[in-house]
Design an enzyme around this catalytic site. Structure first.
Site, short mmCIF file in Angstrom:
data_model
loop_
_atom_site.label_atom_id
_atom_site.label_comp_id
_atom_site.label_asym_id
_atom_site.label_seq_id
_atom_site.Cartn_x
_atom_site.Cartn_y
_atom_site.Cartn_z
N ALA A 10 169.78 8.96 -8.59
CA ALA A 10 170.17 10.15 -9.36
C ALA A 10 169.25 10.37 -10.55
O ALA A 10 169.26 11.44 -11.16
CB ALA A 10 171.62 10.00 -9.85
N HIS A 174 152.22 -4.52 -17.03
CA HIS A 174 152.46 -3.08 -17.10
C HIS A 174 153.07 -2.87 -18.50
O HIS A 174 154.28 -2.86 -18.67
CB HIS A 174 153.42 -2.63 -16.00
CG HIS A 174 153.78 -1.17 -16.11
ND1 HIS A 174 152.84 -0.17 -16.12
CD2 HIS A 174 154.98 -0.55 -16.24
CE1 HIS A 174 153.45 0.99 -16.24
NE2 HIS A 174 154.75 0.79 -16.33
#
Ligand code: NAD
Length: 303
Positions: A10, A174
């Site tokens: 979502a 990262h």
């Protein structure tokens, strides 16, 4: 039957990555999982209505039980950064979410490959690996593709050459201790030499690149989603492409146990091989520094 799942479907990155993957048609079925059932259902319906001319992938909202024996999961659930936050600031909030999700994934699909996106991705990926029971090649963290894409973009702007003519990769965390591999940069097929000042300018642009997007549009979306799709496709179609991904190291680059970005051969079953490329002394030192930082972050996890 080729089945996949998106956990966090979502949300911003999950919905866009799910859409890209569904559009490609590489899966027969894609299950959208999220705490927000209705929104996940809306994302699934919107995706289905978007792809009808191009793809037969069936996308539907579901629970983990619907994703039984899936080959691959994108995990994009958890808290995202707000302006001013580092990725490591999210570790304690996201670790319990990751733990719960991976327990459920391994309960229904013990052989699946997982692509962790939740930040801090290297720490979360190691956490998922150590908590679970799958080989390290199946437990992959996403970040290096995106950092390398940003490196190409920054270099393309500096050299005024189209980004597709730039070859450049980023390894390591990262995060702020990412390691751009300046020694491997090629622009229009030719090596490029960087002075210290040039390197620092590029590093600084790279460190700012995601926060600039978050500050202006609220979240990074298209770039991570495109990368997730790219890696998922490489794995699902056994492309054996080399892509920088975060994976738990077992001696490669002189490092053990830590998960960080290294070049990986991707295909059936996830990471088939970690590739050890030649680094300069400075780059090796930076990679070791990134590993030490991630080691401390992992040790400090409050779980
Ligand atoms: P978002 O808030 O838009 O979406 C997160 C979704 O996760 C929400 O829909 C939420 O309901 C869902 N969720 C939360 N807990 C869940 C649970 N236990 N089970 C199922 N669903 C759950 O956030 P976003 O912008 O899509 O970012 C998601 C994550 O990805 C963040 O941690 C963000 O920092 C990270 N991220 C990583 C990269 C990368 O390169 N690795 C890039 C972008 C974002």
């Amino acid at each position: 039957m080729k089945r996949g799942g998106v956990v966090g479907a979502a949300g911003t990155v999950g919905a866009q990555a799910g859409f890209e993957l569904a559009l490609s048609g590489v899966l027969d079925e894609l299950i959208y999982i999220d705490l927000l059932d209705e929104k996940a259902e809306g994302q699934a319906l919107d995706t289905m209505q978007a792809i009808t001319y191009e793809s037969d992938t069936c996308v539907r909202r579901g629970g983990y039980e619907d994703a039984e024996d899936a080959q691959l999961f994108l995990v994009t659930a958890g808290r995202p950064r707000e302006p001013g936050m580092t990725r490591l600031d999210l570790a304690d909030a996201n670790a319990p979410i990751v733990e719960e999700i991976f327990e459920k994934i391994e309960g229904v699909s013990p052989e699946a490959v997982t692509l962790m996106t939740t930040n801090p991705v290297d720490v979360m990926n190691r956490y998922a690996y150590e908590a679970g029971d799958r080989g390290r090649g199946k437990v992959i963290g996403f970040g290096g593709w995106l950092d390398s894409a940003r490196f190409r973009y920054v270099l393309s702007k500096r050299t005024e050459v189209p980004p597709t003519e730039v070859e450049a990769i980023v390894l390591g965390e990262h995060g702020d201790s990412q390691v751009p591999i300046f020694s491997g940069v090629e622009v229009e097929g030719a090596e490029v030499k960087f002075g210290e000042e040039g390197k620092e300018e590029v590093r600084s642009s790279l460190r700012e690149s995601s926060m600039e997007v978050i500050g202006k549009k609220g979240a990074t979306e298209f770039a991570p989603a495109r990368g997730l799709y790219h890696i998922a496709r490489s794995i699902l179609t056994d492309e054996e492409e080399v892509v920088p991904c975060s994976v738990v190291l077992q001696g490669e680059y002189g490092l053990e146990d830590v998960s960080l970005g290294v070049p990986c051969v991707l295909g059936d079953g996830g990471v088939k091989e970690v590739v050890e490329i030649k680094l300069t002394g400075e780059e090796s030192e930076e990679l070791r520094g990134a590993a030490e930082k991630l080691e401390s972050a992992y040790a400090e996890l409050d779980v």
